[in-house]
Design a protein around this motif. Structure first.
Motif, mmCIF file in Angstrom:
data_model
loop_
_atom_site.group_PDB
_atom_site.id
_atom_site.type_symbol
_atom_site.label_atom_id
_atom_site.label_comp_id
_atom_site.label_asym_id
_atom_site.label_seq_id
_atom_site.Cartn_x
_atom_site.Cartn_y
_atom_site.Cartn_z
ATOM 1 N N GLY A 187 -66.146 -56.290 -21.240
ATOM 2 C CA GLY A 187 -65.830 -54.868 -21.370
ATOM 3 C C GLY A 187 -65.522 -54.145 -20.078
ATOM 4 N N THR A 223 -61.579 -57.300 -18.352
ATOM 5 C CA THR A 223 -60.275 -56.945 -18.917
ATOM 6 C C THR A 223 -59.168 -57.679 -18.166
ATOM 7 N N GLY A 235 -67.400 -43.305 -17.578
ATOM 8 C CA GLY A 235 -67.497 -42.549 -18.826
ATOM 9 C C GLY A 235 -68.703 -41.628 -18.825
ATOM 10 N N GLU A 236 -69.846 -42.175 -18.421
ATOM 11 C CA GLU A 236 -71.066 -41.372 -18.395
ATOM 12 C C GLU A 236 -70.926 -40.228 -17.392
ATOM 13 N N THR A 258 -68.789 -37.545 -18.987
ATOM 14 C CA THR A 258 -69.533 -36.810 -20.012
ATOM 15 C C THR A 258 -70.385 -35.739 -19.359
ATOM 16 N N ASN A 259 -71.002 -36.074 -18.243
ATOM 17 C CA ASN A 259 -71.850 -35.112 -17.557
ATOM 18 C C ASN A 259 -71.056 -33.973 -16.938
ATOM 19 N N LEU A 273 -68.176 -32.904 -18.345
ATOM 20 C CA LEU A 273 -67.801 -32.121 -19.526
ATOM 21 C C LEU A 273 -68.917 -31.159 -19.916
ATOM 22 N N THR A 275 -57.771 -41.416 -18.049
ATOM 23 C CA THR A 275 -56.499 -41.068 -18.703
ATOM 24 C C THR A 275 -56.687 -40.131 -19.897
ATOM 25 N N GLY A 276 -57.590 -40.499 -20.798
ATOM 26 C CA GLY A 276 -57.792 -39.706 -22.013
ATOM 27 C C GLY A 276 -58.163 -38.268 -21.696
ATOM 28 N N GLN A 277 -59.076 -38.081 -20.755
ATOM 29 C CA GLN A 277 -59.557 -36.740 -20.424
ATOM 30 C C GLN A 277 -58.486 -35.918 -19.719
ATOM 31 N N SER A 325 -55.501 -34.917 -22.145
ATOM 32 C CA SER A 325 -55.849 -33.899 -23.130
ATOM 33 C C SER A 325 -56.202 -32.573 -22.480
ATOM 34 N N GLU A 349 -58.929 -31.922 -20.959
ATOM 35 C CA GLU A 349 -60.374 -31.678 -21.001
ATOM 36 C C GLU A 349 -60.942 -31.575 -19.590
ATOM 37 N N HIS A 358 -48.779 -54.878 -21.483
ATOM 38 C CA HIS A 358 -50.237 -54.751 -21.331
ATOM 39 C C HIS A 358 -50.584 -53.818 -20.172
ATOM 40 N N ASN A 403 -50.140 -50.179 -21.044
ATOM 41 C CA ASN A 403 -51.206 -49.705 -21.925
ATOM 42 C C ASN A 403 -52.498 -49.450 -21.153
ATOM 43 N N LEU A 404 -52.762 -50.307 -20.195
ATOM 44 C CA LEU A 404 -54.035 -50.201 -19.479
ATOM 45 C C LEU A 404 -53.938 -49.280 -18.269
#
Lengths: 355, 501
Positions: free
Chosen positions: A69, A74, A220-221, A224-225, A227, A242-244, A247, A249, A317, A320-321
């Motif tokens: 993971g 990866t 990630g953690e 989150t903190n 956010l 990327t996601g954050q 968007s 956020e 690939h 995407n990554l």
């Protein structure tokens, strides 16, 4: 049921169970048994010195020295997949996880295969940082660089409505009152994210030891903190954010590449250099092999990886990554590693984690 | 679109023949993986990443999610039958599941586990469907100070898990915290309690302690009493009486909700959820003192909670794009490989994936129930294996399971050591549950306490100035004071009674 699982795995490139059995037999250090000896390049008889003759004969043990993971995992699984699909090698690359001690347990395993053509493993800045903080008996000079493949960059994020508009403002606030700005990161004190931020701070001219760095168990953690408003600033990898960022956020206020990146520009981010701080930081990922790997094998693999980076499957690939190609052959990679070592040692000394 | 239309759309995705087939494959694979100690959902999912490469992303994630909640579903089996938890989330199930099995009620325990898992799973899917986007906000409201307070609250359960002697329970808990601190300190990069070996730098895996103290400890105890046959108990009836159903329904409901919310918090997950469910029911129940001796509510509560938590852990992944556990981290990686970036935009960009996986969880849970109930008589045949073979089997089971965690022979020594510790604890009547609880919560508590203090520059009032953290700390004080007060009152009454005589 494991039968069904294996059947489902039928077309996958790996049979980790078998691999692991081999591991068990090979033991710790003296894994130099006849199977592996076949892989050694000394069968190159007749004074034929064109390296292109060498080919691996057995499946390549392909190690991610971490749990499934993560970034190394990866890289290993993706490249194994591409090598298989594009038929770049006559044998399979069999991914295997040897987690533990930030990589040190996997490295110790590879170090036992001195002079052999495999296993190959995924490497990134921790192979320099972990030994520097004295938790691994092996360091990057013990292994043979094969090829540097990709890079990611550090990114500094804040909440969208944060008072900070630029990285300069962050550093100025730290300069004024170091305790007023908490900087979250996805790795332990003295490892990648901390070094990256502290290095930039030092370049700006503030004492790197003043940075109030709060380590979290992953990017990630840390995000989150941020956010939730529990820390003021977060530093992590561009890929992880990327996601954050897309968007909206979280807002990027600096990232560590040499050249601007389009997606980050759109989100309002600027490089350190654009903001007048002459600083770059690469989160590179490459492939390394055991100590004193035969030259023929190194040549073979560095060419294979160069070829792999050109394929469409890889491109798909990679996109995407969110990875960026950053090929260096064995020699360039080796020199680069030495430079990185000097750089990291300086920063760690400044923070006070290395004397 | 409202939630109902969304769900209908999700079912359109999840009811395609291909999707149905992969849900089935996923949950079957998950059940088996869950039953085998050591082979956890994380490694299983990593193996599946290459298989999902060519797939439609919605199908791929449906398959992988099935493996995950299937494993939590199946993990109870070995906890109940062998006292050897299959996955970390089912340790609490063994507290009452194994005693039930010893009393010849294995069938009943397994059936309750299956029903409770089913309901827990279903409740969490409903929660995911209606309030997932809102919950993302709840998840981020927990920072270091709040986690510290939550862990303190969780640790107060030591009092109720301590059985006869509070002192012995506390000793076990302190030992658990110490074990949890082994390894590299995230805050400073310093190695603690590692005795100079790199093998301990990553700390001791929770499953090693659980398998050692519970499974191996039990084996050693059974070996010691040579004559006492491991009662070749019958399976017992699978059927639950109306009274029993009535008895377990409220705990299952409460624990499902509690478990779901625990799962939503990144880093908390199924294991902590199952413990919280168990201790909550033990505290509420009138017959709380029979917990640990084979109370059916003690099986129902953690099983409902851990399955609900596994569903809840999808909330941070799908709505925030951040993984809340190791397993969802692998799922995140798989989604990225398939070209999907989980996060707030996913609901708009790829509703097929979001709603498809949620709808597939309904179907998967039904499959799990249908599959698991008929399997119970078959699986429990393992209890008919002669004692000598069964004991050796458990030892082999534990060793393979532990080796499978990281393929490190050092861990085999560790599990043996913890087996001996577990044996000693049982001989001298130290309760094992507080040790396990403290081992899970201790490190998280310490880490977050120091993080919070780092943020506040050493100011301890950070724990009291945040409303969530303050509330949790007050709850912790209440949870500590009430049982002690009750004990004190009972003590006074008894003394008065004695004096009168």
């Amino acid at each position: 049921m494991s039968v069904a699982l294996l059947a489902a795995c039928g077309d996958a490139p790996e049979h980790p169970d078998e691999e692991n059995n081999n591991e068990a037999e090979a033991g710790d250090n003296n894994g130099n048994e006849t199977d592996n000896a076949n892989n050694n390049a000394d069968s190159n008889d007749g004074g034929n010195d064109t390296a292109s003759d060498w080919e691996p004969e057995n499946d390549v043990e392909y190690i991610a020295p971490a749990d499934a993971g993560g970034g190394w995992d990866t890289l290993i699984r993706t490249t194994a997949q591409v090598i298989q699909e594009e038929d770049l090698a006559p044998v399979n690359f069999a991914p295997q996880n040897i987690p533990g001690s930030g990589g040190a347990i996997g490295w110790a395993e590879v170090a036992g295969h001195e002079g052999e053509a495999q296993p190959l493993f995924a490497a990134s800045p921790p192979i320099i940082l972990v030994p520097l903080t004295e938790t691994s008996q092996y360091d990057h000079t013990d292994f043979t660089p094969v090829a540097n493949l990709i890079t990611d960059y550090s990114i500094v994020l804040v909440q969208p409505d944060s008072e900070f508009e630029s990285i300069v403002e962050v550093f100025e606030a730290i300069e004024e009152d170091p305790q007023s700005v908490s900087v979250g990161g996805g790795s332990a004190a003295g490892s990648m994210d901390h070094i990256s931020f502290a290095g930039a701070a030092a370049e700006f001219g503030i004492n790197a030891a003043d940075v109030n760095y709060v380590p979290f168990a992953g990017g990630g953690e840390a995000m989150t903190n941020l956010l939730g408003g529990h820390v003021d600033v977060v530093i992590t990898g561009v890929g992880e954010s990327t996601g954050q960022v897309e968007s909206g956020e979280l807002r990027p206020i600096a990232y560590s590449s040499e050249e601007p990146v389009e997606a980050l520009q759109e989100a309002g981010g600027e490089t350190f250099i654009e903001q007048g701080i002459d600083y770059t930081f690469d989160i590179w990922r490459g492939i390394m092999g055991p100590p004193d790997m035969p030259q023929e094998a190194v040549d073979y693999y560095e060419n294979m990886y160069a070829e792999m980076l050109e394929t469409d499957t890889w491109d798909e690939h990679r996109e995407n990554l969110g990875w960026i190609n950053n090929y260096q052959d064995s020699e360039e990679f080796g020199d680069f590693l030495d430079e990185q070592f000097d750089l990291f040692e300086d920063v760690l000394t400044e923070i006070g984690l290395v004397e | 679109m409202n939630a109902f239309e969304n769900l209908l759309y999700g079912f359109e995705v999840a009811l395609q023949p291909e999707a149905l087939m992969f849900v089935l494959i996923g949950v079957v694979a998950g059940t088996v993986i869950g039953m085998l100690p050591g082979l956890g959902p994380i490694s299983a999912l990593a193996l599946m990443i290459p298989i999902t490469y060519g797939m439609d992303p919605a199908i791929g994630i449906i398959l992988m999610a099935g493996v995950y909640y299937g494993a939590i579903f199946g993990g109870s089996t070995s906890s109940i039958l062998l006292n050897a938890p299959g996955v970390a989330g089912t340790v609490a199930t063994s507290f009452d599941g194994y005693p039930l099995s010893k009393q010849g009620k294995a069938g009943k325990a397994l059936a309750i586990a299956a029903y409770a898992s089913f309901i827990g799973g279903t409740v969490s899917v409903i929660g995911l469907m209606f309030i997932a986007p809102l919950l993302g906000r709840v998840a981020v409201s927990f920072g270091p100070a709040e986690y510290f307070a939550l862990m303190v609250f969780g640790l107060t359960a030591v009092v109720s898990l301590s059985e006869k002697s509070l002192i012995k329970g506390l000793i076990a808990a302190v030992f658990g915290v110490m074990v949890s601190l082994i390894g590299m300190d995230l805050q400073t990069g310093t190695a603690r309690y590692t005795f100079g070996t790199i093998n301990l730098l990553d700390g001791v895996d929770f499953l090693i302690v659980a398998l050692g103290v519970f499974a191996l400890g039990e084996v050693f105890v059974l070996l010691k009493k040579k004559t006492g046959s491991l009662k070749q108990n019958a399976l017992g009836s699978l059927k639950l009486s109306k009274k029993e159903i009535k008895e377990i329904a409220p705990p299952v409901g409460r624990s499902s909700v509690l478990g779901f919310f625990t799962g939503v918090l990144p880093g908390a997950g199924a294991t902590i959820g199952s413990f919280l469910g168990y201790t909550m029911e033990k505290n509420i129940a009138k017959d709380g003192d029979t917990f640990g001796k084979g109370n059916i509510k003690g099986v129902a509560a953690p099983e409902a909670a851990n399955n609900a938590a596994s569903g809840g852990s999808f909330v941070p992944l799908l709505t925030l794009g951040v993984p809340g556990s190791g397993t969802t981290a692998v799922l995140l990686g798989a989604l990225l490989v398939m070209g999907i970036t989980p996060g707030p935009l996913m609901l708009e960009d790829r509703p097929d994936v979001f709603w498809g996986v949620i709808a597939s969880m309904y179907i998967g849970n039904i499959f799990l129930l249908i599959l698991n109930l008929p399997l119970i008589p078959l699986i429990s045949k393992i209890l008919n294996v002669p004692r000598a073979m069964l004991l050796s089997l458990i030892i082999v089971f534990c060793m393979i399971g532990v080796y499978g965690l990281s393929f490190n022979t050092f861990d085999l020594m560790l599990v043996l050591i913890f087996g001996l510790i577990g044996f000693g604890m049982r001989m001298y009547e130290f309760p094992a549950a507080p040790l396990i609880l403290a081992m899970i919560l201790g490190a998280i508590m310490e880490e977050n306490m120091r993080r919070a203090l780092q943020i506040s520059s050493g100011d301890w009032t950070i724990f009291l100035s945040k409303p969530i953290s303050l509330t949790l700390l007050i709850l912790a004080v209440v949870a500590l004071v009430i049982p002690l007060t009750i004990r004190f009152i009972k003590f006074i009454k008894r003394r008065r009674g004695l004096k009168r005589r």
